[in-house]
Design an enzyme around this catalytic site. Structure first.
Site, PDB file in Angstrom:
ATOM      1  CG  HIS A  67      -0.407   0.308   2.506  1.00 42.30           C
ATOM      2  ND1 HIS A  67      -0.028  -0.656   3.419  1.00 42.30           N
ATOM      3  CD2 HIS A  67      -0.138   1.490   3.107  1.00 42.30           C
ATOM      4  CE1 HIS A  67       0.425  -0.086   4.511  1.00 42.30           C
ATOM      5  NE2 HIS A  67       0.382   1.221   4.349  1.00 42.30           N
ATOM      6  CG  ASP A 112       0.176  -4.015   2.918  1.00 45.97           C
ATOM      7  OD1 ASP A 112       0.503  -3.499   1.836  1.00 45.97           O
ATOM      8  OD2 ASP A 112      -0.002  -3.355   3.962  1.00 45.97           O
ATOM      9  CB  SER A 206       2.892   2.237   6.018  1.00 48.06           C
ATOM     10  OG  SER A 206       1.636   2.330   6.624  1.00 48.06           O
TER      11      SER A 206
END
EC number: 3.4.21.74
Length: 260
Positions: A67, A112, A206
Site C-alpha cells: 500500500h 501487503d 507503514s
C-alpha cells in the site's frame, strides 16, 4: 573498515532488545543513529513529502508494504535526521516494483508486501547495511523492535526529525481477533504490540520492519485509529511466508506468485 562498522551497528541493534519496553514510537525515544542502517525512507519525487519506510535486504533490493506504492517516489538510504544529512546517504529510484500477482487489490491486508529493485546497487557504509530475511518464523511472546519516522502522537499527527523506536511483543492471533474482526488467516499477518495500549506504530510508519529477536519478521501494514489503543495492536505482514516469492523474484523469476 566498513565491515567492522557494519558489525558494530548490528551489535547495537542486538543490545536494543535488552532495553525495557518504555520507549514509544508514539511520544517516545529517538532511535540510536547506528541501529537502523537497513532503514529506507520513501518520499515523493516531486514534493519531497515523506511517504513510507522500507527495509534494505541486499545491495539492490528493498522490501516495503504494497500500500506504499506510488507513481513517483525516490528512496533515501543511510538517513537518520531529516534536517542533518549523514555523509554516506544515498538516493535511488525504483527500477522495478513487484507486488504479488495474486493479491486481492480491494483488500489492503491481503499480501501487503512490495519488493523494489533499485536503479543501481548501493554501497555499504557506516549507516547503510542490509537486514537479512528470516531463517525461521517468529514465536509468540518474542520481543520485537519497531522504528520509523511516523507520527509520535496518536490523534493530531506530529512527525519527528529522526526515527523513533520501541520494543513490543509478538502476540497470539487470538488476542488480536476481537480488535480486528476483518482479519483473515489467508492474509498471512502478525499481530504485535501491547494489549493495554500506548506503544504502537502510527501514521507513515507503514513499510518499516518488525524485528523480533534480531530477525526481520514483519512489515508495518495496518492498525487502529487513533494509534496505540488498548486491544488494538499493530498488524504486520509476515515476511517469513514470502521468503520463497522474494528469493524467486531476486533470482529472475518475475512471474513467481505468492502463497494463496
Amino acid at each position: 573498515m566498513v565491515l567492522i562498522r557494519v558489525l558494530a551497528n548490528l551489535l547495537i541493534l542486538q543490545l536494543s532488545y535488552a532495553q525495557k519496553s518504555s520507549e514509544l514510537v508514539i511520544g517516545g525515544d529517538e532511535c540510536n543513529i547506528n541501529e537502523h542502517p537497513f532503514l529506507v525512507a520513501l518520499y515523493d519525487a516531486w514534493s519531497g513529502r515523506f511517504l513510507c519506510g522500507g527495509t534494505l535486504i541486499n545491495p539492490e533490493w528493498v522490501l516495503t508494504a504494497a500500500h506504499c506504492d506510488s507513481k513517483n517516489f525516490k528512496m533515501k538510504l543511510g538517513a537518520h535526521s531529516k534536517k542533518v544529512l549523514n555523509e554516506d546517504e544515498q538516493i535511488r529510484n525504483p527500477k522495478e516494483k513487484f507486488i504479488c500477482p495474486n493479491k486481492k487489490n480491494d483488500e489492503v491486508l491481503d499480501k501487503d508486501i512490495m519488493l523494489i529493485k533499485l536503479d543501481s546497487p548501493v554501497s555499504y557504509s557506516e549507516h547503510i547495511a542490509p537486514l537479512s530475511l528470516p531463517s525461521s518464523p517468529p514465536s509468540v511472546g518474542s520481543v520485537c523492535r519497531i522504528m520509523g519516522w511516523g507520527s509520535i502522537t496518536p490523534v493530531e499527527e506530529t512527525f519527528p526529525d529522526v526515527p523513533h523506536c520501541a520494543n513490543i511483543n509478538l502476540l497470539d492471533d487470538v488476542e488480536c481477533k476481537p480488535g480486528y474482526p476483518e482479519l483473515l488467516p489467508e492474509y498471512r499477518t502478525l499481530c504485535a504490540g501491547v494489549l493495554q495500549g500506548g506503544i504502537d506504530t502510527c501514521g507513515f510508519d507503514s513499510g518499516t520492519p518488525l524485528i523480533c529477536n534480531g530477525q526481520f519478521q514483519g512489515i508495518v501494514s495496518y492498525g487502529g485509529h487513533p494509534c496505540g489503543q488498548s486491544r488494538k495492536p499493530g498488524i504486520y505482514t509476515k515476511v517469513f511466508d514470502y521468503n520463497a516469492w522474494i528469493q524467486s523474484i531476486i533470482a529472475g523469476n518475475t512471474a513467481a506468485t505468492c502463497l494463496p
